[in-house]
Design an enzyme around this catalytic site. Structure first.
Site, PDB file in Angstrom:
ATOM      1  N   ASP A  12      -9.260 -29.217  13.996  1.00 13.84           N
ATOM      2  CA  ASP A  12      -8.207 -30.095  14.485  1.00 13.84           C
ATOM      3  C   ASP A  12      -8.859 -31.206  15.306  1.00 13.84           C
ATOM      4  O   ASP A  12     -10.016 -31.087  15.745  1.00 13.84           O
ATOM      5  CB  ASP A  12      -7.230 -29.278  15.334  1.00 13.84           C
ATOM      6  CG  ASP A  12      -5.994 -30.059  15.715  1.00 13.84           C
ATOM      7  OD1 ASP A  12      -5.586 -30.954  14.946  1.00 13.84           O
ATOM      8  OD2 ASP A  12      -5.439 -29.793  16.789  1.00 13.84           O
ATOM      9  N   ASP A  14      -6.932 -33.483  18.006  1.00 10.79           N
ATOM     10  CA  ASP A  14      -6.454 -33.497  19.391  1.00 10.79           C
ATOM     11  C   ASP A  14      -6.527 -32.100  19.990  1.00 10.79           C
ATOM     12  O   ASP A  14      -6.021 -31.132  19.414  1.00 10.79           O
ATOM     13  CB  ASP A  14      -5.011 -34.024  19.441  1.00 10.79           C
ATOM     14  CG  ASP A  14      -4.940 -35.494  19.071  1.00 10.79           C
ATOM     15  OD1 ASP A  14      -5.536 -36.305  19.793  1.00 10.79           O
ATOM     16  OD2 ASP A  14      -4.297 -35.826  18.057  1.00 10.79           O
TER      17      ASP A  14
END
Length: 267
Positions: A12, A14
């Site tokens: 991922d 963020d």
């Protein structure tokens, strides 16, 4: 003698590499090690607003050097899904350039007249008029697709409604639920794996959320790493009926161990 698998990485963005536009300490060293050792990796995001080129520029400002082709968005996954389902189709899009560009690139026609699909993505300026049109098109028979189910997103002034919240509004008005392509749908992981040319058995998914990153990683057959540099803390994992393979403070704990990430917890 059996050789250890060569690990590939999905991660991922963020909460794993950046947080609120700032670099997660050690993320630059982690990415640098992956690139120096030619370790295949892909950065994933449910954000459909930006193109990979936009996101590369954003990440570069924080000190991360990540190629465009190593960034996979829910907009790209949605476009790939639609290209497989109905090549050369048409769509009415509520979203930003990251989504419209992805659909243009697969040869889709964007129209507000009898489209095959209504495709809902994220935008900072949801229009009541656009949402009303989307509702009427879904009522008229257009298939309803949404890039991701995130209900809210952050801003400097507080939470903003995101794709999942607006999708709920359209669903309530039409009685038609959307098909969400992005995380936690494991389809997002599988499409990233295909583009990476990687196999699930030798791939790690690194995320900061149990309910999206870790869940979809598990369902796609990946080893999973929960990092505590984003939304989750150490107690979060205990709430869920499934567990990640590893729990680490951040990706900085993997520096020096990217060839064998499980050394980071060896005793």
């Amino acid at each position: 003698m059996m050789t250890e698998p060569r690990w590939n990485y999905l991660m991922d963005m963020d909460g794993v590499l950046v947080r609120e536009e700032h670099l997660v300490p050690g993320a630059d060293a982690f990415i640098a090690e992956l690139r120096e050792n030619s370790v295949p990796f892909m950065v994933l995001t449910n954000n459909s607003i930006y193109s990979p080129r936009d996101l590369r520029a954003r990440l570069h400002r924080t000190g991360l050097d990540i190629p465009e082709d190593s960034i996979w968005t829910s907009a790209l996954a949605t476009a790939q899904f639609l290209d497989q389902q109905r090549p050369g189709g048409s769509a009415y899009v509520v979203g930003e350039s990251g989504l419209t560009t992805a659909l243009h690139n697969i040869g889709y026609v964007l129209t507000d007249r009898d489209p095959d699909y209504v495709v809902l993505g994220e935008t900072r300026t949801y229009s009541f008029e656009a949402i009303t049109r989307a509702i009427r098109m879904v009522e008229g028979g257009a298939r309803f697709i949404a890039t991701n189910p995130d209900e809210k997103g952050p801003s400097r002034d507080g939470s903003l409604p995101a794709t999942g919240a607006v999708a709920a509004l359209i669903e309530k008005a039409t009685g038609r639920a959307p098909y969400f392509v992005g995380k936690p749908n494991p389809l997002m992981m599988r499409s990233a794996l295909r583009n990476l040319g990687a196999h699930s058995e030798s791939t790690l998914m690194i995320g900061d959320r149990m309910d999206t990153d870790i869940s979809s990683g598990l369902e796609a057959g990946l080893q999973t790493v929960l990092v505590l540099s984003g939304i989750s803390d150490a107690s979060t994992a205990e709430v869920f009926p499934y567990r990640p393979t590893l729990i680490l403070d951040s990706v900085a704990d993997l520096v020096g161990n990217t060839a064998n990430p499980f050394k980071s917890v060896d005793t």
